[in-house]
Design a protein around this motif. Sequence first.
Motif, PDB file in Angstrom:
ATOM      1  N   PRO A   1      -6.615  10.612  13.378  1.00 17.10           N
ATOM      2  CA  PRO A   1      -7.226   9.823  13.777  1.00 17.10           C
ATOM      3  C   PRO A   1      -7.929   8.929  12.418  1.00 17.10           C
ATOM      4  O   PRO A   1      -8.036   7.931  12.632  1.00 17.10           O
ATOM      5  N   GLU A   2      -8.384  10.095  11.649  1.00 17.60           N
ATOM      6  CA  GLU A   2      -9.106   9.483  10.536  1.00 17.60           C
ATOM      7  C   GLU A   2      -8.249   8.581   9.440  1.00 17.60           C
ATOM      8  O   GLU A   2      -8.481   7.394   9.235  1.00 17.60           O
ATOM      9  N   ARG A   3      -6.849   9.160   9.465  1.00 19.82           N
ATOM     10  CA  ARG A   3      -5.915   8.077   8.858  1.00 19.82           C
ATOM     11  C   ARG A   3      -5.666   6.963   9.468  1.00 19.82           C
ATOM     12  O   ARG A   3      -5.474   5.819   8.836  1.00 19.82           O
ATOM     13  N   ILE A   4      -5.536   6.874  11.008  1.00 14.96           N
ATOM     14  CA  ILE A   4      -5.360   5.639  11.482  1.00 14.96           C
ATOM     15  C   ILE A   4      -6.603   4.575  11.308  1.00 14.96           C
ATOM     16  O   ILE A   4      -6.393   3.451  11.083  1.00 14.96           O
ATOM     17  N   ARG A   5      -7.763   5.283  11.303  1.00 13.18           N
ATOM     18  CA  ARG A   5      -9.041   4.528  11.064  1.00 13.18           C
ATOM     19  C   ARG A   5      -8.843   3.955   9.661  1.00 13.18           C
ATOM     20  O   ARG A   5      -9.271   2.580   9.382  1.00 13.18           O
ATOM     21  N   GLU A   6      -8.317   4.689   8.619  1.00 12.67           N
ATOM     22  CA  GLU A   6      -8.263   4.069   7.366  1.00 12.67           C
ATOM     23  C   GLU A   6      -7.547   2.723   7.217  1.00 12.67           C
ATOM     24  O   GLU A   6      -7.575   1.732   6.385  1.00 12.67           O
ATOM     25  N   LEU A   7      -6.363   2.983   7.919  1.00 11.84           N
ATOM     26  CA  LEU A   7      -5.403   1.795   8.188  1.00 11.84           C
ATOM     27  C   LEU A   7      -6.086   0.560   8.860  1.00 11.84           C
ATOM     28  O   LEU A   7      -5.919  -0.531   8.234  1.00 11.84           O
ATOM     29  N   THR A   8      -6.641   0.980   9.765  1.00 10.20           N
ATOM     30  CA  THR A   8      -7.361  -0.407  10.583  1.00 10.20           C
ATOM     31  C   THR A   8      -8.593  -1.005   9.461  1.00 10.20           C
ATOM     32  O   THR A   8      -8.805  -2.168   9.808  1.00 10.20           O
ATOM     33  N   GLU A   9      -9.341  -0.115   8.996  1.00  9.58           N
ATOM     34  CA  GLU A   9     -10.242  -0.682   8.155  1.00  9.58           C
ATOM     35  C   GLU A   9      -9.503  -1.555   7.057  1.00  9.58           C
ATOM     36  O   GLU A   9     -10.247  -2.641   6.646  1.00  9.58           O
ATOM     37  N   LEU A  10      -8.513  -0.943   6.336  1.00  9.64           N
ATOM     38  CA  LEU A  10      -7.879  -1.879   5.301  1.00  9.64           C
ATOM     39  C   LEU A  10      -7.242  -3.279   5.997  1.00  9.64           C
ATOM     40  O   LEU A  10      -7.539  -4.213   5.338  1.00  9.64           O
ATOM     41  N   LEU A  11      -6.815  -3.337   7.266  1.00 10.02           N
ATOM     42  CA  LEU A  11      -6.414  -4.680   7.813  1.00 10.02           C
ATOM     43  C   LEU A  11      -7.617  -5.342   8.152  1.00 10.02           C
ATOM     44  O   LEU A  11      -7.369  -6.622   7.996  1.00 10.02           O
ATOM     45  N   LEU A  12      -8.773  -4.812   8.322  1.00  9.89           N
ATOM     46  CA  LEU A  12      -9.726  -5.593   8.631  1.00  9.89           C
ATOM     47  C   LEU A  12     -10.139  -6.461   7.310  1.00  9.89           C
ATOM     48  O   LEU A  12     -10.817  -7.629   7.184  1.00  9.89           O
TER      49      LEU A  12
ATOM     50  N   ASP B   1       2.116   3.165   2.090  1.00  9.17           N
ATOM     51  CA  ASP B   1       1.317   4.144   1.762  1.00  9.17           C
ATOM     52  C   ASP B   1       0.442   4.644   2.736  1.00  9.17           C
ATOM     53  O   ASP B   1       0.482   6.036   3.127  1.00  9.17           O
ATOM     54  N   HIS B   2      -0.080   3.968   3.524  1.00  9.41           N
ATOM     55  CA  HIS B   2      -0.988   4.206   4.872  1.00  9.41           C
ATOM     56  C   HIS B   2      -0.162   4.681   5.999  1.00  9.41           C
ATOM     57  O   HIS B   2      -0.498   5.701   6.477  1.00  9.41           O
ATOM     58  N   TYR B   3       0.962   4.086   5.982  1.00  9.64           N
ATOM     59  CA  TYR B   3       1.794   4.363   7.098  1.00  9.64           C
ATOM     60  C   TYR B   3       2.281   6.190   6.622  1.00  9.64           C
ATOM     61  O   TYR B   3       2.152   6.711   7.518  1.00  9.64           O
ATOM     62  N   GLN B   4       2.549   6.310   5.527  1.00 10.54           N
ATOM     63  CA  GLN B   4       3.016   7.641   5.000  1.00 10.54           C
ATOM     64  C   GLN B   4       2.115   8.576   5.113  1.00 10.54           C
ATOM     65  O   GLN B   4       2.209   9.605   5.928  1.00 10.54           O
ATOM     66  N   LYS B   5       0.690   8.486   4.975  1.00  7.65           N
ATOM     67  CA  LYS B   5      -0.438   9.275   5.066  1.00  7.65           C
ATOM     68  C   LYS B   5      -0.379   9.805   6.637  1.00  7.65           C
ATOM     69  O   LYS B   5      -0.668  10.865   7.081  1.00  7.65           O
ATOM     70  N   ILE B   6      -0.243   8.780   7.438  1.00  8.27           N
ATOM     71  CA  ILE B   6      -0.445   8.826   8.959  1.00  8.27           C
ATOM     72  C   ILE B   6       0.749   9.741   9.574  1.00  8.27           C
ATOM     73  O   ILE B   6       0.543  10.921  10.065  1.00  8.27           O
TER      74      ILE B   6
ATOM     75  N   LEU C   1       9.001  11.567  -7.827  1.00  6.30           N
ATOM     76  CA  LEU C   1       9.341  10.665  -9.042  1.00  6.30           C
ATOM     77  C   LEU C   1       8.839   9.213  -8.739  1.00  6.30           C
ATOM     78  O   LEU C   1       8.905   8.393  -9.675  1.00  6.30           O
ATOM     79  N   LEU C   2       8.668   8.699  -7.456  1.00  8.06           N
ATOM     80  CA  LEU C   2       8.366   7.483  -7.113  1.00  8.06           C
ATOM     81  C   LEU C   2       7.007   7.106  -7.448  1.00  8.06           C
ATOM     82  O   LEU C   2       6.602   6.160  -7.188  1.00  8.06           O
ATOM     83  N   GLU C   3       6.301   8.183  -7.796  1.00 10.66           N
ATOM     84  CA  GLU C   3       4.657   8.100  -7.704  1.00 10.66           C
ATOM     85  C   GLU C   3       4.410   8.315  -9.239  1.00 10.66           C
ATOM     86  O   GLU C   3       4.730   9.007 -10.070  1.00 10.66           O
ATOM     87  N   PRO C   4       3.526   7.382  -9.520  1.00 12.55           N
ATOM     88  CA  PRO C   4       2.790   7.146 -11.128  1.00 12.55           C
ATOM     89  C   PRO C   4       2.464   8.706 -11.505  1.00 12.55           C
ATOM     90  O   PRO C   4       1.414   9.307 -10.741  1.00 12.55           O
ATOM     91  N   GLY C   5       2.645   8.988 -12.678  1.00  8.69           N
ATOM     92  CA  GLY C   5       1.939  10.358 -13.065  1.00  8.69           C
ATOM     93  C   GLY C   5       2.789  11.540 -12.519  1.00  8.69           C
ATOM     94  O   GLY C   5       2.238  12.825 -13.334  1.00  8.69           O
ATOM     95  N   PHE C   6       3.707  11.468 -11.734  1.00  8.47           N
ATOM     96  CA  PHE C   6       4.221  12.962 -11.172  1.00  8.47           C
ATOM     97  C   PHE C   6       5.138  13.369 -12.249  1.00  8.47           C
ATOM     98  O   PHE C   6       5.191  14.838 -12.401  1.00  8.47           O
ATOM     99  N   SER C   7       5.679  12.907 -13.032  1.00  6.50           N
ATOM    100  CA  SER C   7       6.641  13.343 -13.970  1.00  6.50           C
ATOM    101  C   SER C   7       6.026  14.012 -15.273  1.00  6.50           C
ATOM    102  O   SER C   7       6.454  14.775 -16.008  1.00  6.50           O
ATOM    103  N   GLU C   8       4.655  14.033 -15.321  1.00  2.00           N
ATOM    104  CA  GLU C   8       3.716  14.524 -16.173  1.00  2.00           C
ATOM    105  C   GLU C   8       3.065  15.809 -15.779  1.00  2.00           C
ATOM    106  O   GLU C   8       2.514  16.624 -16.295  1.00  2.00           O
ATOM    107  N   THR C   9       3.525  16.215 -14.437  1.00  2.00           N
ATOM    108  CA  THR C   9       2.890  17.473 -13.791  1.00  2.00           C
ATOM    109  C   THR C   9       3.378  18.653 -14.140  1.00  2.00           C
ATOM    110  O   THR C   9       4.789  18.754 -14.540  1.00  2.00           O
ATOM    111  N   ALA C  10       2.697  19.818 -14.057  1.00  2.00           N
ATOM    112  CA  ALA C  10       3.742  21.121 -14.431  1.00  2.00           C
ATOM    113  C   ALA C  10       4.846  21.435 -13.284  1.00  2.00           C
ATOM    114  O   ALA C  10       5.748  22.043 -13.713  1.00  2.00           O
ATOM    115  N   PHE C  11       4.402  20.881 -12.176  1.00  2.00           N
ATOM    116  CA  PHE C  11       5.364  21.166 -10.884  1.00  2.00           C
ATOM    117  C   PHE C  11       6.733  20.494 -11.391  1.00  2.00           C
ATOM    118  O   PHE C  11       7.686  21.033 -11.093  1.00  2.00           O
TER     119      PHE C  11
END
Length: 535
Positions: A346-357, A328-333, A156-166
Amino acid sequence: MKIRAVIVDDDMTTLYGLQRSVPWGEFGIELVGVAMNGQEGLDLIELHRPDLILTDVYMPVMNGIQMLEAMRARKHTAVAIILSGYEDFKVAQAALKLQVFNYMSKPATLGEIGEVLRGAVEQIRSKRSSEQEERELRELLDIHLPETRKQLFKGLLEPGFSETAFFTKVSRRLKLDFARQYFAVIMLEYAVTRERADYKASDLPKFTYGVKNIVEEMNRTRPGVQLADMQSRVIVLLVSVPAEVRKEFVLSRVKQTAREYADNIRSFLKLQVWAAVGKPVDSVQQIPVSYREAGLLLADKDAMGDAWLLSEDELQGRGNRAMRRPLDHYQKIVEAVVQGQVEWVPERIRELTELLLEQGAPGIGTLRDMAIDLMGMLAISLYESGVQMETIHPGLYVYKDIERMTSLRDFEAWLTEMTVPVAEVMSSRGTHKHRKTVDFIKRYVQQHYAEDLTLDVIADKVYLTRNYLSQIFKQVTGDNYNQYLTQVRMEKAKELMASGKYKLYEVALLVGYKNNAYFSQQFKRYWGCNPSEFG
């Protein structure tokens, strides 16, 4: 398991002929008894609880229709076949109401009896399969219900979630009504004294466990408050207020709730606590707006002096600023680690470092704070799964360990070094934990491969999200769900084609493909030849 059957007929010739002439074993049937009138038949049914009943209609003491009526009244669901020497419209009507499988006239040939028995056996086995499937689903629902509830409130904290069938299905299953209410998000952040040189990764989960216990205990007497999420040093609460409360009073009520929770945490655990209250909204679809504003307030708490209770009033004149911590990046990792997705960490960590750059390389102090945040979130998630960080990294002291970090490259390498071994451990544990769910999915696919079997259909049955189910299926089997479905369909297609009984379009339909060209394409990709070349 064999199918149990009884025969009820007052004609000795019929009884003897059916007992001796019908090859019961070839049909997978065990004949457990015979009776010569309806009352004896009813007693026999009570004793053996058969799956199949063959009965005459006109018999002494109690006729066949009366026996079947009494049997149905006692909730017996056996498949019934009537063998009668008389054609009677009223009897046929009664048989229809009693859901009789077939009404056969005497005398019937062995071929006719055999054909009806084959159909009855197929129906019984199909029913057994469905009942077993329902039992397994109920068991899985009980197993998954805590996880399902957690996914609902976090979603429910995420946009659009309340519109899902789930959301629709799960809220109905949990009997939760979100209509005619105001909602607001409270984020409680607590601080562990950083000056402690002996701080270990296990310290934060212990504090979080204490905070969680306080929150859950308070929630028992506050039905309008739900624990929505736990992050590093942050508890997220979703508060609902009945629509009968005047809108101008909603914020003050939510702020009072925040005070009560913060005061209790402060009092019992001696922690420093900040409480950020997001803007109250009047629909479940707008909850993410309140969540985002609470996050903005909490991110800016250092700029608000000594204030610890932060509400939407503080946002006036501050503009629309992004959160400083990329949560959100923390949570993905963390999710990739806890779900045992070793190749993704490693891919999720790399996405975080690219964002920081992209945002401009942060200073070393900020990187160290981020490392602490991330390890805190991971430790909390592991603690909830019954895993201690120290069992994987013995003697780990986070604050001391990150002192060797001097660059963004060090930050990326250190996080990878810390998280990949944990993901490997969680992958091993997850394979065992989710085996029962995956075994059910595989059996369901093997029995229903001809149907429209998207992962959404399966997820809907077990009350889990599509993404979560996809992850655990891949974790346990090594294949993704669509690969497995294709494998089952192609193996069955090969079997049907080898029989020589079906045309190409018939095989395609029988294994779940409505498009012949697409079926042929899949067949060639899997078997290395066109269907027309097969055999």
